[in-house]
Design an enzyme around this catalytic site. Structure first.
Site, PDB file in Angstrom:
ATOM      1  CB  ILE A   1     -62.116 -41.082  18.774  1.00  0.00           C
ATOM      2  CG1 ILE A   1     -63.511 -40.746  18.252  1.00  0.00           C
ATOM      3  CG2 ILE A   1     -61.614 -39.967  19.688  1.00  0.00           C
ATOM      4  CD1 ILE A   1     -64.578 -40.728  19.344  1.00  0.00           C
TER       5      ILE A   1
ATOM      6  CB  VAL B   1     -67.879 -39.810  16.962  1.00  0.00           C
ATOM      7  CG1 VAL B   1     -66.645 -39.549  16.097  1.00  0.00           C
ATOM      8  CG2 VAL B   1     -67.924 -38.846  18.145  1.00  0.00           C
TER       9      VAL B   1
ATOM     10  N   GLY C   1     -56.874 -47.407  22.786  1.00  0.00           N
ATOM     11  CA  GLY C   1     -57.843 -47.525  21.694  1.00  0.00           C
ATOM     12  C   GLY C   1     -57.413 -46.729  20.480  1.00  0.00           C
TER      13      GLY C   1
ATOM     14  CG  ASN D   1     -60.090 -43.097  22.395  1.00  0.00           C
ATOM     15  OD1 ASN D   1     -61.069 -42.373  22.179  1.00  0.00           O
ATOM     16  ND2 ASN D   1     -59.785 -44.117  21.596  1.00  0.00           N
TER      17      ASN D   1
ATOM     18  CB  ALA E   1     -74.101 -46.316  34.493  1.00  0.00           C
TER      19      ALA E   1
ATOM     20  CE1 TYR F   1     -70.597 -45.981  25.353  1.00  0.00           C
ATOM     21  CE2 TYR F   1     -72.239 -44.226  25.297  1.00  0.00           C
ATOM     22  CZ  TYR F   1     -70.995 -44.720  24.950  1.00  0.00           C
ATOM     23  OH  TYR F   1     -70.140 -43.946  24.202  1.00  0.00           O
TER      24      TYR F   1
ATOM     25  CB  VAL G   1     -57.963 -50.609  28.912  1.00  0.00           C
ATOM     26  CG1 VAL G   1     -57.129 -49.842  27.915  1.00  0.00           C
ATOM     27  CG2 VAL G   1     -59.383 -50.834  28.395  1.00  0.00           C
TER      28      VAL G   1
END
Length: 256
Positions: A17, A186, A12, A91, A153, A151, A65
């Site tokens: 990030i 973020v 990512g 990430n 979880a 999310y 991924v």
């Protein structure tokens, strides 16, 4: 851990990030391989990094991924290009309560797959150099958030997997540290998730202005600095680092 002779892989990594993590690792001397599904954005980022840090220190590989085959091929190409893998930053992530299975697949299954496949190259018992794996969790990996149970979880799972795998690596002598980073909100595209992706619980979401007032909004660079701490501090293994605008804190879990 000094980074001058190390090779890092960041998933990512095209934006947000991931891009900030890749850049701070480059700034400290590492070679960095950028993995992402967004080919145009990732190529632009790679060109930017190559101009700033040299063409021989960064590489982009398209990788989803959710695909073990693509992860495996990307890691193999990394070793063929740079000779080793020392750092993996898992990430890549999404927030989608409608397609919650995809959220679990990318946020948790993708991290487990990436970690297990990286072990084949990093494990000291099989000829690797050891190293460190940083998994991107979230404040929701420690504290549940209303309206986003899937999310939440997925990120709880990241923290649990990281801690369990850190113990496993230590006992087995793999020479690999594993830590989770748990940032609050973020300033990325994820923060601006469309209301249509909140699903059946959208009406329970806390308004963005309230979140900003209570928790503050981090920049990607601030998260990257905390990731660097977890990479370089060799005393950190099995940690979950909560990062908020007001400061950071390592989570203290119950002991048996």
């Amino acid at each position: 851990m000094a980074l001058s002779d190390k090779t890092a892989v960041v998933t990512g990594a095209a934006m947000g990030i991931g891009a900030a993590i890749a850049e701070i690792l480059l700034q400290h001397g590492a070679k960095v391989v950028l993995l992402d599904v967004n080919e145009p954005a990732a190529k632009t980022r790679m060109d930017e990094f190559q101009k700033k840090y040299g063409k021989d220190r960064t590489l982009f590989l398209k990788c989803n991924v959710e695909s073990e085959e693509q992860i495996k091929a990307a890691l193999q190409k990394t070793v063929e290009t740079f000779g080793r893998i020392d750092i993996l930053c898992n990430n890549a992530g999404i927030a989608d309560e409608v397609d919650w299975k995809k959220t679990i697949s990318i946020n948790l299954v993708g991290i487990i797959s990436g970690t297990y496949l990286a072990l084949e190259h990093m494990n000291k018992l099989t000829g690797g150099q050891g190293g460190v794996i940083i998994n991107m969790a979230s404040i929701t990996g420690v504290y549940p958030v209303q309206g986003c149970p899937a999310y939440t979880a997925s990120k709880h799972g990241v923290v649990g997997f990281t801690r369990g795998m850190a113990i496993t690596s230590n006992l087995a002598g793999y020479g690999i540290r594993l830590n989770a980073i748990c940032p609050g909100p973020v300033q990325t595209e994820l923060l601006n998730m469309s209301i249509s992706r909140f699903g059946r619980f959208f009406h329970l979401q806390c308004p963005p202005n309230i979140i900003q007032e209570v928790m503050g909004i981090l920049t990607p660079s601030e998260v990257a600095e905390a990731v660097l701490e977890l990479v370089m501090d060799e005393t950190k293994n099995g940690e979950a680092l909560v990062l908020l605008r007001k400061g950071k804190q390592y989570v203290t879990f119950p002991s048996m």
